[in-house]
Design a protein around this motif. Structure first.
Motif, short mmCIF file in Angstrom:
data_model
loop_
_atom_site.label_atom_id
_atom_site.label_comp_id
_atom_site.label_asym_id
_atom_site.label_seq_id
_atom_site.Cartn_x
_atom_site.Cartn_y
_atom_site.Cartn_z
N MET A 176 -12.10 -11.40 2.39
CA MET A 176 -11.37 -10.27 2.97
C MET A 176 -11.72 -9.05 2.13
N VAL A 177 -12.17 -7.99 2.79
CA VAL A 177 -12.56 -6.76 2.09
C VAL A 177 -11.69 -5.61 2.58
N ILE A 178 -10.92 -5.04 1.65
CA ILE A 178 -10.12 -3.86 1.95
C ILE A 178 -10.84 -2.69 1.27
N ASP A 179 -11.56 -1.91 2.05
CA ASP A 179 -12.39 -0.86 1.47
C ASP A 179 -11.62 0.41 1.13
N ASP A 180 -10.38 0.50 1.59
CA ASP A 180 -9.58 1.70 1.30
C ASP A 180 -8.11 1.29 1.20
N PHE A 181 -7.69 0.95 -0.01
CA PHE A 181 -6.29 0.59 -0.26
C PHE A 181 -5.71 1.67 -1.16
N ARG A 182 -4.59 2.25 -0.75
CA ARG A 182 -4.04 3.38 -1.50
C ARG A 182 -2.93 2.94 -2.46
N ILE A 183 -3.08 3.39 -3.71
CA ILE A 183 -2.05 3.18 -4.72
C ILE A 183 -1.48 4.54 -5.11
N PRO A 184 -0.23 4.58 -5.57
CA PRO A 184 0.35 5.88 -5.95
C PRO A 184 -0.35 6.48 -7.15
N LEU A 185 -0.33 7.79 -7.23
CA LEU A 185 -0.93 8.47 -8.38
C LEU A 185 -0.17 8.13 -9.66
N LYS A 186 1.15 8.13 -9.58
CA LYS A 186 1.99 7.85 -10.74
C LYS A 186 2.87 6.63 -10.47
N ASP A 187 3.12 5.87 -11.51
CA ASP A 187 4.05 4.74 -11.42
C ASP A 187 5.46 5.31 -11.26
N PRO A 188 6.16 4.97 -10.16
CA PRO A 188 7.48 5.55 -9.92
C PRO A 188 8.50 5.19 -11.00
N LYS A 189 8.27 4.10 -11.74
CA LYS A 189 9.22 3.67 -12.78
C LYS A 189 8.96 4.36 -14.12
N ALA A 216 0.84 -1.20 0.00
CA ALA A 216 0.00 0.00 0.00
C ALA A 216 0.87 1.25 0.00
N HIS A 217 0.45 2.26 -0.72
CA HIS A 217 1.20 3.51 -0.77
C HIS A 217 1.31 4.11 0.63
N ASN A 218 2.55 4.30 1.08
CA ASN A 218 2.81 4.80 2.44
C ASN A 218 2.15 3.92 3.51
N ASN A 219 2.02 2.62 3.22
CA ASN A 219 1.41 1.64 4.15
C ASN A 219 -0.02 2.03 4.52
N ASN A 220 -0.69 2.70 3.61
CA ASN A 220 -2.01 3.26 3.91
C ASN A 220 -3.11 2.36 3.36
N PHE A 221 -3.76 1.61 4.23
CA PHE A 221 -4.88 0.77 3.82
C PHE A 221 -5.77 0.50 5.03
N HIS A 222 -7.01 0.10 4.74
CA HIS A 222 -7.95 -0.20 5.82
C HIS A 222 -8.74 -1.46 5.46
N ILE A 223 -8.71 -2.43 6.37
CA ILE A 223 -9.47 -3.66 6.16
C ILE A 223 -10.86 -3.49 6.76
N GLN A 224 -11.86 -3.56 5.91
CA GLN A 224 -13.24 -3.41 6.39
C GLN A 224 -13.68 -4.62 7.18
N GLY A 225 -13.25 -5.80 6.74
CA GLY A 225 -13.64 -7.01 7.47
C GLY A 225 -13.01 -8.25 6.88
N VAL A 226 -12.86 -9.27 7.74
CA VAL A 226 -12.34 -10.57 7.33
C VAL A 226 -13.25 -11.64 7.90
N SER A 227 -13.71 -12.52 7.03
CA SER A 227 -14.48 -13.68 7.48
C SER A 227 -13.76 -14.93 7.00
N GLU A 228 -14.36 -16.07 7.22
CA GLU A 228 -13.72 -17.31 6.80
C GLU A 228 -13.51 -17.35 5.28
N ASN A 229 -14.42 -16.71 4.54
CA ASN A 229 -14.39 -16.83 3.08
C ASN A 229 -14.11 -15.53 2.33
#
Length: 294
Positions: free
Chosen positions: A240-253, A225-238
């Protein structure tokens, strides 16, 4: 003593260069496309063709961004391009508006609703501007501009007055929100699930150390995650929902816009090659990644 002075000068110069580089990053200016607002069932192809006044008003909005140094893309050209592409893919169901936005390559889409009002007490133009992140549709700025009433039929002048009444506040809000995206990353959603008869679930132990699958996935999210910035909304047996996962605006490469599809490919390969699980790509978009473990 000279050695210490030279060292100090070098450190100061290095610090200044770093600060300048940081300022350069945060001052990245978004590219813009102005499009007409359309209601459900309305044809985006003809909305400007059928209304000369709206065409003038939207041209004035574009002009305001051009005058302030923004790179803007022409809606009419992108409309023609999208229609040509869709003609070549006639067997595929594609949303024209979404195709126009995709082909534009713009960072921000400004949807513009135009009201031209004529009366015995004067004529006026009212604009509703809404700026959205073109990849996630996150709202970045909303403002209403009004020209006031004048005894004139010059819609161009009235439109310019309406734009000028709100453009600075609109831009200030938009730039603040866009700077937040540059710093904190663009927000996407990640859903990870399993096929119905899968032998695995989030509590499955993976590898010789017996790590739970859910823990390994969370570790991957933290690293990627960009700057380790993410939020897991919930995890069940079946699931995993990450409702806010951050990706960089631009590809650094490459310096190009970083797309959710690239993140999706990276996650799928990790699950397949590192965790040794069969996996397939679910439906994906610019704002959502769906991974299905078999």
């Amino acid at each position: 003593m000279k050695k210490y002075i030279l060292t100090l000068v070098f450190i100061v110069l290095s610090s200044n260069l770093k600060l300048q580089a940081q300022e350069k990053v945060t001052q990245v200016q978004p590219t813009i496309m102005i499009i007409p607002w359309v209601k459900d069932g309305q044809d985006i192809r003809t909305i400007l063709e059928d209304d000369f006044n709206k065409r003038i008003a939207i041209a004035k909005v574009k002009e305001a961004f051009d005058d302030r140094g923004f790179t803007t893309y022409d809606f009419t050209q992108k409309l023609k391009q999208a229609m040509n592409e869709m003609a070549l893919k006639s067997d595929e169901k594609t949303d024209l508006k979404a195709e126009i936005i995709r082909l534009s390559g713009a960072d921000i889409i400004i949807e513009t609703e135009v009201f031209v009002q004529k009366s015995s007490t004067g004529n006026s133009v009212k604009l509703i501007l809404e700026g959205k992140d073109s990849y996630t549709a996150q709202s970045l700025s909303n403002k209403i501009g009004e020209s006031g009433k004048f005894y004139t039929d010059d819609i161009a002048k009235l439109s310019k007055k309406a734009v000028e009444s709100c453009i600075e506040d609109f831009l200030n809000t938009m730039n603040d929100k866009f700077s937040g995206i540059i710093e904190n990353g663009r927000s996407i959603r990640i859903n990870i699930g399993f096929i119905e008869d899968s032998e695995h679930n989030m509590d499955s132990e993976i590898g010789d150390e017996g790590d739970l699958l859910s823990d390994l996935l969370e570790e991957w999210m933290d690293v990627n995650a960009h700057n380790n910035n993410f939020h897991i909304q919930g995890v069940s047996e079946n699931t995993m929902v990450i409702d806010d996962f951050r990706i960089p605006l631009k590809d650094p490469k490459t310096g190009r816009n970083y797309r959710a599809t690239k993140l999706s490919s990276k996650l799928r390969k990790y699950i397949k090659n590192k965790l040794g699980l069969s996996v397939k790509q679910g439906k994906r978009s610019e704002a959502e990644v769906n991974i299905i473990i078999q």
